[in-house]
Each structure stands twice: as structure tokens, then as C-alpha cells.
Design a protein around this motif. Sequence first.
Motif, PDB file in Angstrom:
ATOM      1  N   GLU A 246       0.839  -1.200   0.000  1.00 53.70           N
ATOM      2  CA  GLU A 246       0.000   0.000   0.000  1.00 53.70           C
ATOM      3  C   GLU A 246       0.872   1.247   0.000  1.00 53.70           C
ATOM      4  O   GLU A 246       0.591   2.229  -0.695  1.00 53.70           O
ATOM      5  CB  GLU A 246      -0.921   0.001   1.222  1.00 53.70           C
ATOM      6  N   SER A 249       2.369   1.868  -3.404  1.00 52.04           N
ATOM      7  CA  SER A 249       1.385   2.379  -4.362  1.00 52.04           C
ATOM      8  C   SER A 249       1.152   3.868  -4.141  1.00 52.04           C
ATOM      9  O   SER A 249       1.098   4.662  -5.085  1.00 52.04           O
ATOM     10  CB  SER A 249       0.057   1.602  -4.221  1.00 52.04           C
ATOM     11  N   SER A 250       1.039   4.267  -2.883  1.00 51.72           N
ATOM     12  CA  SER A 250       0.823   5.677  -2.560  1.00 51.72           C
ATOM     13  C   SER A 250       2.010   6.508  -2.997  1.00 51.72           C
ATOM     14  O   SER A 250       1.862   7.622  -3.545  1.00 51.72           O
ATOM     15  CB  SER A 250       0.585   5.845  -1.053  1.00 51.72           C
ATOM     16  N   HIS A 252       4.160   5.911  -5.384  1.00 52.78           N
ATOM     17  CA  HIS A 252       4.219   5.994  -6.840  1.00 52.78           C
ATOM     18  C   HIS A 252       3.312   7.122  -7.333  1.00 52.78           C
ATOM     19  O   HIS A 252       3.700   7.897  -8.229  1.00 52.78           O
ATOM     20  CB  HIS A 252       3.787   4.661  -7.470  1.00 52.78           C
ATOM     21  N   LYS A 253       2.102   7.191  -6.774  1.00 55.38           N
ATOM     22  CA  LYS A 253       1.153   8.253  -7.169  1.00 55.38           C
ATOM     23  C   LYS A 253       1.734   9.610  -6.772  1.00 55.38           C
ATOM     24  O   LYS A 253       1.637  10.581  -7.512  1.00 55.38           O
ATOM     25  CB  LYS A 253      -0.198   8.056  -6.478  1.00 55.38           C
ATOM     26  N   LEU A 254       2.356   9.654  -5.578  1.00 52.40           N
ATOM     27  CA  LEU A 254       2.941  10.906  -5.117  1.00 52.40           C
ATOM     28  C   LEU A 254       4.069  11.348  -6.022  1.00 52.40           C
ATOM     29  O   LEU A 254       4.264  12.537  -6.291  1.00 52.40           O
ATOM     30  CB  LEU A 254       3.450  10.740  -3.669  1.00 52.40           C
ATOM     31  N   LEU A 256       4.248  11.058  -9.142  1.00 56.43           N
ATOM     32  CA  LEU A 256       3.753  11.696 -10.340  1.00 56.43           C
ATOM     33  C   LEU A 256       3.426  13.159 -10.083  1.00 56.43           C
ATOM     34  O   LEU A 256       3.524  14.000 -10.976  1.00 56.43           O
ATOM     35  CB  LEU A 256       2.489  10.963 -10.829  1.00 56.43           C
ATOM     36  N   LEU A 257       3.018  13.451  -8.856  1.00 51.08           N
ATOM     37  CA  LEU A 257       2.666  14.814  -8.498  1.00 51.08           C
ATOM     38  C   LEU A 257       3.882  15.606  -8.002  1.00 51.08           C
ATOM     39  O   LEU A 257       4.012  16.804  -8.261  1.00 51.08           O
ATOM     40  CB  LEU A 257       1.564  14.795  -7.415  1.00 51.08           C
ATOM     41  N   ALA A 262       9.949  10.591  -6.091  1.00 53.52           N
ATOM     42  CA  ALA A 262       9.928   9.300  -6.802  1.00 53.52           C
ATOM     43  C   ALA A 262      10.950   8.316  -6.193  1.00 53.52           C
ATOM     44  O   ALA A 262      10.740   7.102  -6.164  1.00 53.52           O
ATOM     45  CB  ALA A 262      10.226   9.526  -8.276  1.00 53.52           C
ATOM     46  N   ALA A 265       9.691   5.847  -3.451  1.00 49.91           N
ATOM     47  CA  ALA A 265       8.987   4.632  -3.901  1.00 49.91           C
ATOM     48  C   ALA A 265       9.984   3.527  -4.214  1.00 49.91           C
ATOM     49  O   ALA A 265       9.760   2.347  -3.906  1.00 49.91           O
ATOM     50  CB  ALA A 265       8.127   4.954  -5.119  1.00 49.91           C
TER      51      ALA A 265
END
Length: 551
Positions: A246, A249-250, A252-254, A256-257, A262, A265
Motif C-alpha cells: 500500500e 502504491s501511494s 508511486h502516485k505521489l 507523479l505529483l 519518486a 517509492a
Amino acid sequence: MLKQLHISNYALIDELDVSFERGFNVITGETGAGKSILLGALSFALGERADTGVLYDKEKKCVVEALFALDDDNLKPLFAENDIDFEKECLFRRELNPQKKSRAFINDTPVSLQTMKGIGDLLVDIHSQHDSLLLTDADFQLRLLDEIAQNEAVLSDYQAEFGHYNVYKRKLSELKDVATKNTAENDYLKFQLEELDKAELKEGEYTDIEQTLSVMENAEEIKTLLVTANGLLDGSEDAMLGQCNELASSLHKLGLLLPDTAELAERIENLKVELKDIAYDLRRKEDETQFDEGQLQSLQERYDLLSRLMMKHHAADFEALIALRDSIKEKVSAFENIDEAIAKAQQQLDESMRLLSQKAKVLHDRRCMAATAFGEKVSALVKQLAMPFAVFQVEVQHQEGFGSKGNDEVRFLFSANKGIAADDIRRVASGGELSRLMLAIKSAVSDYNYIPTLIFDEIDTGVSGEVAAKIGGIMRQMGQALQLISITHLPQVASQAEHHYFIYKDNEGERTQSHIRLLDSAERIGEIAKMLSNDKVTPEALKAAEVLLKN
């Protein structure tokens, strides 16, 4: 030969220098003049122990020097062996200081007294009237015969084999003792070895069992801990690996923002790989950890057996127990092969005895040959000394067993009277006869030139007249083969010498001193006349002295 003697601060001698010549030298002088002191000083220079009271001046050191001319190189190996420079003129020097400490030198090289005496004995033979008793000594008789037979090399060869013989004899005796005395001990060792062999001891076994028992005795607790650890890692929805998924996954999304996050992750992904490996190892350990009551009991019994053996044999650790087993095995093996070892030792001893017998036979034959010729020669000489019926024989008898010098017993046999069989010299020869016999023997031996300088200290005591003249003639003949120095009171002996020295005391100073000088022809006549007439020189004594010297 002895060339010069220098004496400083010794007994009655303050300072003295005297040179000796080849051939027959004689020393005369009244009783107490210092003749014995002169010989004592020479003996001191040759390595004899000295009385510390010999210092003439108690505040100064005593020095005695003896200079020898070495006519051949026979002693060269002995000098090399003792790290002494070999020179044709060899100087013996001995010092004794007021503190009673002695020092010895040969050719300026410091040496021990043993070395000095050993070499000195090969240069000078000092013989006094009391030394005639040596003739009755069995060791002296054998040693003298070996010198005459020139047995040095043969005897050395025999003694080398005799050393081997003693080694084999001792070895055989020790092995037989082991076989006789250690049977009970060997039975006990075999019992111990059987017990240890039955245990089938293996290197490192004890430590491995200890570690395994420790694991098995705590198997339930270990199993519980492994299950718990596995559950925390991967055994439920909220386990660490699920949460890491979990979290990854969080992040990875972060990423992108927020591009600069990066990397976080990636780090979580690496952590997941490590946690999965740990989870795999924990599951494997969980599967391997089984509680087997039978195996535990078996290992415990083995552990108890090994512990009891270590305690029984007083072994500090398991390695010491294995070393003890190997040591016992060697002893038992050696004992089991004792018969073979005894047979081999007996074979070695038998072969050594065979060789020893051969070498002893060579010695025996050489001694017998020398004994015959030597006995005849001494008999001929002693007949000249007022014993016309004298017989001297050397008997060599073979004995059983072996000694350090062979298996011969040597006896000197003598008879002074007509028709009386020769018997052991110890039983039949009187003191006077022994002295004359010794002179004859020394004369016979001088032909072999075994020692370059021979000194007689009043060996002619107790004889006179024709016998004295015969003694003088024999000594003169001896002087042709070696350097002979004789201290005498007999004018018949003194007149035969080639060189005549006179020793005397000087009482003019504060203290008495001894001096010596070589007499010229006129002085010799006076001295011999004085010896003939008991110090009162008469015309008749002078004429008699001239006749003696002329003859």
C-alpha cells in the motif's frame, strides 16, 4: 723436547731460566736444593693443580713457562681440535695470582687445565721412584702393552663397536623388561581402548551434539517465535508486506505529483524485496524446526556417554579424550609388536657381538705378538742390573665377555731368582726390583719414541756400585732415542750424561733462593768428585771423577 723453562716467583725460586739439550741430561745438587721444586714448577706448567702456597712473594703473581720443540706434526690435529695455533716451538704458560686464581695458555691461547694437561701428557713423562708401583696396576700394564703394540687405531675401532654393542644390549634389556613387567598394564590399556573404540569417537562430535541439543530442548519456543515473526511479516492483511505494498502504491502516485519524491517509492520497493527474503527464510526455519522426542533422547544419551568418558579419563575436553584414545592405541600396538621388536634387537646384538669378537681377536693377536718381544727385551735389560737370572714375561689371557678394551687380561710376571718360575709381579717383586724393572721397561719403551721427553726423579735411589753404572749406561742409551732428564745422587749415573746441571741454594740475601746452572767440563769433575767423596773433595776423588767421565 723441552727446550727452555722459565720460572718466576715459585717456592724458593725468585727468577730462573734454564735451557735443556737433546739426549741425556742430568740434574744434581744436595738434598733440599730445589730439585723437586723444579719438577713441581714444570708439572704446574703442564696443567697439574698447584698448592696456592707456592708464591715466593705473596704480593706478586707466579709465572712458569715451558718451551717445547715439536719435531713432527703428530699433535697438529689435537691443536686444531682445541683451536690452538700449531707452531714448531710450542709455549706452555701458567700463571697464579695472589688471589689464588690460575690461568693457562698454550701459544698465547687461553686453555682449560684439562686441555693443557692432555697435551702436556703427550710431551713429557715425569716419573718418580714412587711411580714404580704403577707396574702392579692392571690398567697400566694393559695400556703400556697397547702403546708398544701400536694399537691406537685398532683399539679405537673396537671401542666404536663396543659402544654399539652396549646400545643394543641396553635396548634388548629394556624391551624384555617391558614384556615382563607391563603385561598387567597392557591388559588394562586394552580394556580402556576397547571401551573408547566402542564409543566410536569422532572429531568435533561433542560440540555438534551440544548445539543440536540446545536447539531441540527449546524447539517449542523457537517454533512459536518463528510463527509469530512470519505472521507479522506476511501472515495477515495488516502484515508488514501488505502495508509495504500500500505504501509503495501511494508513493508511486505521489511521485507523479511531486517528482522529487519518486526515489522514496524505489526505496520501499527495495525494502519489500528484503522483507520477502526474510519471510522465506523464516518459513524454511519453521518447517525445519520439528520436535522429535526420540531424536532428543538419542542425542541426550550420546552426550551423557561422551561426558562420562571425559570425566572417567580426566580429559579436560573432548579433543583430549580423542588424543588419549590415540595414545593408548599406540601403546597397545607397540606392546603387541614387542616379540618382533625383541627379535630384531637380539639380531642386532648378535651381529654386534660377532663383529666385536673379530675386533677383539685382532687386538689379542697384536698384544700377544708385542708381549713376546717386549718381555724378551725387558728381561735382557734387567739382567744387566745385578739380576742375572731375572725373567720378565707379559701374559695375555683371553677372558669371557667384553670390556671397553677388549676381552684380554694382561699380567706382568717376574722372577729374580734362578730356577723359580715367573709369577705375578704384585706378589714377588720387592721395591728395589720394581724400580729397576721400571727403568728397564721405560728403556724398552723409549725405542718406540712414544713421548719425546722423559724425566726420572731419583728412580735410581737405593742402588750403588756396578748397578749404578749399568743404570747410567742404560739411561745414556735411552738418550739416543729421546730427551732424558734425570735427577740423581749417583756419580755413576751423572757421569754418563751428555749435559750436567747443578741446582743449589743461595742464602746470601734476605731469603733463600734456588738456582741452576749448566756445568762445564772442569765443574763436572768437581761436582762428581764431591758426590764420590761425600762433599769432601780429595785428589783421589778428583781422579776417580775424571776416570768416570772419560769412560
